[in-house]
Motif scaffolding. Structure first.
Motif, short mmCIF file in Angstrom:
data_model
loop_
_atom_site.label_atom_id
_atom_site.label_comp_id
_atom_site.label_asym_id
_atom_site.label_seq_id
_atom_site.Cartn_x
_atom_site.Cartn_y
_atom_site.Cartn_z
N HIS A 1 7.53 -33.65 6.22
CA HIS A 1 7.88 -34.43 7.55
C HIS A 1 9.50 -34.26 7.67
CE1 HIS A 1 4.01 -35.59 7.85
NE2 HIS A 1 3.62 -36.39 6.80
N ALA A 2 10.20 -33.46 7.17
CA ALA A 2 11.82 -33.28 7.06
C ALA A 2 11.70 -32.98 8.77
CB ALA A 2 12.20 -32.18 6.21
N ASP A 3 10.95 -32.52 9.32
CA ASP A 3 11.22 -32.01 10.77
C ASP A 3 11.21 -33.22 11.61
OD1 ASP A 3 8.51 -32.53 10.72
OD2 ASP A 3 7.68 -30.96 11.76
N ARG A 4 10.91 -34.45 11.26
CA ARG A 4 10.95 -35.42 11.74
C ARG A 4 12.42 -35.99 11.75
NH1 ARG A 4 5.61 -38.59 9.67
NH2 ARG A 4 4.07 -37.42 10.45
N ALA A 5 13.27 -35.77 10.68
CA ALA A 5 14.21 -36.51 10.45
C ALA A 5 15.68 -36.23 11.64
CB ALA A 5 15.09 -35.87 9.01
N PHE B 1 12.11 -23.40 0.78
CA PHE B 1 12.15 -24.53 1.87
C PHE B 1 13.02 -24.24 3.04
CE2 PHE B 1 11.70 -27.36 -1.97
CZ PHE B 1 10.12 -27.43 -2.13
N THR B 2 12.71 -24.98 4.20
CA THR B 2 13.62 -24.88 5.30
C THR B 2 14.95 -25.60 4.99
OG1 THR B 2 13.19 -27.13 6.20
CG2 THR B 2 11.83 -25.32 6.87
N LEU B 3 15.96 -25.34 5.81
CA LEU B 3 17.00 -25.88 5.43
C LEU B 3 17.23 -27.36 5.38
CD1 LEU B 3 19.44 -23.68 7.88
CD2 LEU B 3 19.50 -23.73 5.29
N ALA B 4 16.51 -27.78 6.42
CA ALA B 4 16.33 -29.54 6.53
C ALA B 4 15.54 -30.07 5.16
CB ALA B 4 15.35 -29.86 7.67
N GLN B 5 14.57 -29.15 4.70
CA GLN B 5 13.80 -29.70 3.54
C GLN B 5 14.66 -29.51 2.37
OE1 GLN B 5 10.51 -27.05 3.89
NE2 GLN B 5 8.89 -28.43 4.76
N CYS B 6 15.32 -28.53 2.29
CA CYS B 6 16.32 -28.14 1.12
C CYS B 6 17.45 -29.26 0.88
CB CYS B 6 17.03 -26.86 0.98
SG CYS B 6 17.98 -26.37 -0.22
N ARG B 7 17.76 -29.73 2.04
CA ARG B 7 18.91 -30.86 2.00
C ARG B 7 18.20 -31.90 1.57
NH1 ARG B 7 22.68 -29.59 0.63
NH2 ARG B 7 23.63 -31.52 1.09
N ILE B 8 16.97 -32.27 1.82
CA ILE B 8 16.46 -33.59 1.18
C ILE B 8 16.10 -33.30 -0.03
CG2 ILE B 8 14.33 -34.90 1.43
CD1 ILE B 8 14.40 -34.44 4.44
N ALA C 1 24.31 -26.00 -2.80
CA ALA C 1 25.47 -25.43 -2.08
C ALA C 1 25.23 -24.42 -0.86
CB ALA C 1 26.64 -24.80 -3.09
N VAL C 2 24.07 -23.69 -1.10
CA VAL C 2 23.57 -22.67 -0.18
C VAL C 2 23.33 -23.41 1.15
CG1 VAL C 2 21.99 -21.07 0.66
CG2 VAL C 2 22.88 -20.97 -1.89
N SER C 3 22.49 -24.55 1.17
CA SER C 3 21.95 -25.06 2.47
C SER C 3 23.14 -25.87 2.80
CB SER C 3 20.76 -26.07 2.12
OG SER C 3 20.98 -26.95 1.04
N LYS C 4 24.10 -26.38 1.99
CA LYS C 4 25.16 -27.07 2.66
C LYS C 4 26.17 -26.35 3.46
CE LYS C 4 28.85 -30.32 1.42
NZ LYS C 4 28.45 -31.08 2.54
#
Length: 280
Positions: A189-193, A227-234, A240-243
């Motif tokens: 559900h990270a796509d809702r963030a 994971f997607t970038l959004a999912q990885c940040r969560i 460091a890669v997704s950031k």
């Protein structure tokens, strides 16, 4: 009992509060329109089959822990007391993520007097519940088997008791608020963030923010998490890669490079005169 809960609840609710939200008074929070919990079929340490379906109709506290985890061991006596107090309507299930021999886990279970079933987690169970990046991690399920809350780290046992009582329809000294799962419970559900850990959207317009979020949910992180970038940040705030990638996307969207469909800025009158000196 209710008086004791009322005295202790304020500290509990503030510890639980999401950092981006301000709360006041005694509050507990449950997911709005919760998802069914992924079921599993494991054998507990005594060899008996263990599944969520076997506790259908009860409130369930699914506790992921490990024998080497200090906070996990610290909360065991409180979980034992909670299971004893609400034994007819609550089922606590311990899922050990230990890589040790099952006999090591069984020894700890026997020494601590755990009165609820414990099983060893399979890789499939770990992934179904988001990879379990912190210990202890507990999922709170309502009597219909839906995940209404997730807690990472050691929590005041009063919080669990208040949540259990609320789900059982018993009186509590608090009000219940609901929230939409934007990846806090299930990463899908990270796509809702609309906000992500470590991502600064302050320089973007609302339209640019939507473009950036679309990129974060469409692009896979290359750190290896799949994971997607959004999912990885969560999932992993320290990645460091997704950031770095999300920072680059934000910079591009904010004006570092022209966006598709954007109109180029018209040159100043003096510039137009120098660029096109001939009469029409």
């Amino acid at each position: 009992m209710l008086v004791a809960l009322a005295l202790l609840l304020p500290a509990v609710t503030y510890a639980q509060a999401q950092p981006q939200e301000q709360q006041s008074g005694n509050v507990i929070r449950f997911v709005r329109n919760p998802d069914p919990a992924p079921d599993f079929k494991l054998d507990d340490l005594t060899g008996k089959p263990l599944s969520l379906a076997g506790s259908h109709g009860k409130v369930i506290l699914l506790n992921f822990w490990a024998t080497w985890c200090g906070p996990c061991r610290e909360e065991i006596p409180d979980l034992i007391a909670l299971q004893k107090r609400y034994k007819d309507r609550l089922q606590i299930i311990g899922i050990s993520v230990d890589d040790d021999d099952p006999d090591v886990v069984k020894k700890v279970v026997d020494q601590t007097g755990i009165n609820y079933p414990v099983a060893l987690a399979s890789p499939e169970v770990r992934m179904a519940y988001g990879g379990i990046v912190a210990l202890p991690t507990s999922f709170v399920l309502d009597s219909e088997g839906r995940v209404v809350q997730k807690h990472e780290g050691l929590r005041d046992p009063i919080l669990y008791e208040v949540e259990v009582r609320a789900l059982l329809g018993m009186p509590i000294p608090a009000r219940v608020e609901t929230f939409e799962d934007t990846g806090e419970i299930f990463l899908k559900h990270a796509d809702r963030a609309v906000e992500l850990p470590g991502v600064d959207f302050s320089k973007l317009t609302p339209e640019q923010k939507q473009v950036a979020l679309h990129h974060f949910n469409a692009e896979t992180c290359t750190c290896g998490c799949k994971f997607t970038l959004a999912q990885c940040r969560i999932y992993d705030r320290g990645c460091a890669v997704s950031k770095a990638r999300t920072e680059k996307i934000v910079a591009e969207v904010s004006g570092g490079s022209p966006q598709k469909g954007a109109r180029a800025k018209s040159p100043a009158p003096a510039e137009r005169a120098s660029q096109n000196p001939s009469p029409r």
